[in-house]
Write an enzyme that holds these catalytic residues in place. Structure first.
Site, PDB file in Angstrom:
ATOM      1  N   HIS A 187      -4.090  -9.751 -11.111  1.00 12.55           N
ATOM      2  CA  HIS A 187      -3.873  -8.138 -11.801  1.00 12.55           C
ATOM      3  C   HIS A 187      -5.022  -8.053 -12.602  1.00 12.55           C
ATOM      4  O   HIS A 187      -5.324  -6.796 -13.105  1.00 12.55           O
ATOM      5  CB  HIS A 187      -2.410  -8.248 -12.467  1.00 12.55           C
ATOM      6  CG  HIS A 187      -1.321  -8.087 -11.768  1.00 12.55           C
ATOM      7  ND1 HIS A 187      -1.030  -7.032 -10.944  1.00 12.55           N
ATOM      8  CD2 HIS A 187      -0.458  -8.911 -11.514  1.00 12.55           C
ATOM      9  CE1 HIS A 187       0.180  -7.115 -10.161  1.00 12.55           C
ATOM     10  NE2 HIS A 187       0.623  -8.311 -10.436  1.00 12.55           N
ATOM     11  N   ASP A 236       3.596 -15.114  -1.830  1.00  8.21           N
ATOM     12  CA  ASP A 236       4.568 -14.053  -1.424  1.00  8.21           C
ATOM     13  C   ASP A 236       3.907 -12.635  -1.117  1.00  8.21           C
ATOM     14  O   ASP A 236       4.600 -11.703  -0.399  1.00  8.21           O
ATOM     15  CB  ASP A 236       5.496 -13.744  -2.936  1.00  8.21           C
ATOM     16  CG  ASP A 236       4.814 -13.761  -4.220  1.00  8.21           C
ATOM     17  OD1 ASP A 236       3.618 -13.752  -4.033  1.00  8.21           O
ATOM     18  OD2 ASP A 236       5.339 -13.431  -5.120  1.00  8.21           O
ATOM     19  N   HIS A 237       2.702 -12.487  -1.623  1.00  7.15           N
ATOM     20  CA  HIS A 237       1.891 -11.416  -1.573  1.00  7.15           C
ATOM     21  C   HIS A 237       0.272 -11.534  -1.955  1.00  7.15           C
ATOM     22  O   HIS A 237       0.190 -12.602  -2.649  1.00  7.15           O
ATOM     23  CB  HIS A 237       2.541 -10.122  -2.204  1.00  7.15           C
ATOM     24  CG  HIS A 237       2.810 -10.341  -3.545  1.00  7.15           C
ATOM     25  ND1 HIS A 237       1.817 -10.284  -4.724  1.00  7.15           N
ATOM     26  CD2 HIS A 237       3.857 -10.536  -4.396  1.00  7.15           C
ATOM     27  CE1 HIS A 237       2.191 -10.700  -5.617  1.00  7.15           C
ATOM     28  NE2 HIS A 237       3.687 -10.708  -5.749  1.00  7.15           N
ATOM     29  N   HIS A 246      -0.611  -5.152  -6.456  1.00  9.15           N
ATOM     30  CA  HIS A 246      -0.411  -5.870  -5.086  1.00  9.15           C
ATOM     31  C   HIS A 246      -1.095  -5.149  -3.957  1.00  9.15           C
ATOM     32  O   HIS A 246      -1.361  -4.051  -4.008  1.00  9.15           O
ATOM     33  CB  HIS A 246       1.093  -6.207  -4.881  1.00  9.15           C
ATOM     34  CG  HIS A 246       1.552  -6.889  -5.983  1.00  9.15           C
ATOM     35  ND1 HIS A 246       2.977  -7.169  -5.884  1.00  9.15           N
ATOM     36  CD2 HIS A 246       1.200  -7.802  -6.948  1.00  9.15           C
ATOM     37  CE1 HIS A 246       3.334  -7.890  -6.918  1.00  9.15           C
ATOM     38  NE2 HIS A 246       2.177  -8.206  -7.714  1.00  9.15           N
ATOM     39  N   THR A 257       9.956 -14.671  -9.126  1.00  4.18           N
ATOM     40  CA  THR A 257      10.039 -15.670  -7.668  1.00  4.18           C
ATOM     41  C   THR A 257      10.858 -16.627  -7.930  1.00  4.18           C
ATOM     42  O   THR A 257      11.949 -16.792  -7.051  1.00  4.18           O
ATOM     43  CB  THR A 257       8.535 -15.963  -7.521  1.00  4.18           C
ATOM     44  OG1 THR A 257       7.871 -15.180  -7.167  1.00  4.18           O
ATOM     45  CG2 THR A 257       8.414 -16.966  -6.316  1.00  4.18           C
ATOM     46  N   SER A 260       7.103  -8.949  -6.761  1.00  2.00           N
ATOM     47  CA  SER A 260       7.508 -10.209  -6.224  1.00  2.00           C
ATOM     48  C   SER A 260       9.091 -10.554  -6.244  1.00  2.00           C
ATOM     49  O   SER A 260       9.481 -11.466  -5.639  1.00  2.00           O
ATOM     50  CB  SER A 260       7.191 -11.165  -7.634  1.00  2.00           C
ATOM     51  OG  SER A 260       5.621 -11.326  -7.574  1.00  2.00           O
TER      52      SER A 260
END
Length: 446
Positions: A282, A320-321, A409, A144, A91
């Site tokens: 996660h 962001d991902h 991720h 972030t 992140s």
């Protein structure tokens, strides 16, 4: 002074259906409101980042909700997310790319790979006279939000990030992480200085509860005032448990931030993160993920309401991902069943804490918090599991027909949603570094 922005960033995911991006965009009516789309002036930007969110989250959320999400009709494209030193970003590197237009190494915030400080799009907006804000459900010093106003070589140095946020020109700061702003003698984890006192000396109004946020007029917050809201020592509670606290929702924080920042006649730049979508990924906790996507959508709705009324604001929604490698459909089934997650009232982690020492109450606890009927085989799996929380999440995901490929991720491409004037400039397949460059262009920043 606070200012008005005209761009809101939305990130989410849609399933493409054979049409090119340009033809999809051309086929849709112009929904840019008063800004009349392609050539309208952009004064305000609302950059909304659902951390960990990708196309499969978007599809499962549509099933969970039973209808399209507020961002679905504004899909403009997709983008890649790799960092400077890894095919899969964290992140910090992703946030830096989305804030500065420059790739950096995982773990680094606001610096390039050689350690040089990078100017962020938020800082460029401030130089242009605009007000700015940061909103998150994590600690506000997390990777972030920090990427837009701080510059450190290690994302874990949240005390230094807190110092930089207080010293920055950011006008509205709302989220968790109060411990990072308080000295150890007052219960903080790391901070050496009382940064809350420093913030108040700098002109911030400090609030700590949802009631204070909902009634800031009682604090005599005036035009041009700054607002610091730290609603938990660490991160805020997951959306599934937020009602049990005095913490505000992401929608409430977003609405208040807009109300304060819009007083600036020069415009504003606001960053809003739905932080815990990532944390649910996660944990492979599909119910936590969907409930926090719903909370994020509530915040997007507040941004969109303002943008439609204002006509000079763009809302950019962009994750962001991807986190967890969520799948849409799993376990050999041809059905989608994410709607069953609407009955879940607790995270897997919470349910695991309610199990007794020999886990003989698995069936009672899980069924009470999920509305699902567990088989004896599922009960035994949870009883025998080394990680009861993860096994609960796996069982719930199986009922929802949601699979997971990772607890980390992934490198999946991310969907991009944009509403407002000049939104067509975002159409296409991009890299995450393109987003701040396009925002800079539509805002006419130097």
């Amino acid at each position: 002074m606070f200012k008005k922005l005209g761009v809101v960033a939305l990130s989410g995911a849609l399933v493409f259906s054979g049409l090119s991006l340009s033809s999809v965009d051309a086929a849709k009516p112009d929904h840019a409101g008063k800004g009349k789309g392609n050539n309208g002036k952009v004064e305000n930007v609302i950059y909304m980042i659902p951390d960990g969110f990708s196309a499969d989250y978007a599809t499962n959320y549509r099933v969970y909700k039973g209808e399209d999400a507020v961002w679905d009709e504004y899909l403009k494209g997709m983008y890649t997310t790799n960092s400077a030193n890894s095919a899969i970003t964290d992140s910090a590197a992703a946030g830096t790319a989305m804030a500065t237009g420059v790739k950096t190494n995982n773990g680094v915030i606001g610096l390039d790979p050689e350690g040089n400080e990078l100017e962020t799009i938020l800082e460029a907006a401030e130089k242009a006279g605009k007000s700015s804000g940061l909103v998150a459900t994590s600690t506000i010093t997390h990777a972030t939000p920090a990427s837009f106003a701080a510059h450190v070589d290690n994302r874990n140095n949240e005390t230094e990030i807190a110092k930089q946020l207080v010293a920055s020109d950011v006008d509205v700061i709302l989220g968790g992480g109060k411990n990072n702003f308080l000295p150890i003698s007052l219960g903080g984890k790391q901070a050496e200085l009382n940064l809350v006192e420093q913030a108040e000396e700098k002109g911030f109004n400090f609030i700590e509860t949802r009631d204070q946020l909902k009634n800031i007029e009682d604090l005599d917050v005036e035009k041009g005032d700054k607002l610091l809201g730290l609603f938990a020592g660490d991160a805020l509670a997951p959306e599934l448990h937020r009602a049990e606290t005095e913490e505000p929702s992401l929608a409430e924080m977003t609405e208040t931030a807009i109300n304060v920042l819009e007083e600036d006649k020069d415009g504003f730049f606001l960053v809003v993160e739905g932080s815990q979508i990532d944390w649910a990924g996660h944990d492979n906790d599909s119910a936590w993920a969907m409930s926090d996507v719903a909370a994020f959508e509530g915040a997007v709705e507040k941004a969109m309401e303002f943008a439609k009324k204002d006509g000079k604001t763009i809302v950019v929604v962009a994750g962001d991902h991807d986190t967890g490698g969520m799948t849409t459909g799993a376990y050999g089934s041809m059905e989608l069943n994410a709607n069953v997650l609407r009955n879940v009232t607790a995270t897997g982690d919470y349910m695991a804490t309610q199990l007794n020492s020999n886990r003989s109450n698995v069936k009672e606890v899980v069924e009470a918090h999920t509305g699902l009927e567990l088989s004896e085989e599922e009960v035994q799996r949870i009883q025998k599991a080394q990680n009861a929380s993860m096994e609960i999440n796996t069982v719930v995901s199986e009922h929802a027909r949601i699979g997971w490929t990772s607890t980390n991720h992934t490198g999946a491409d991310i969907p991009l949603y944009v509403y407002g004037p000049q939104s067509q400039k975002f159409v296409g397949f991009h890299d995450n570094t393109d987003l701040p460059r396009i925002i800079k262009e539509v805002m006419k920043l130097k």
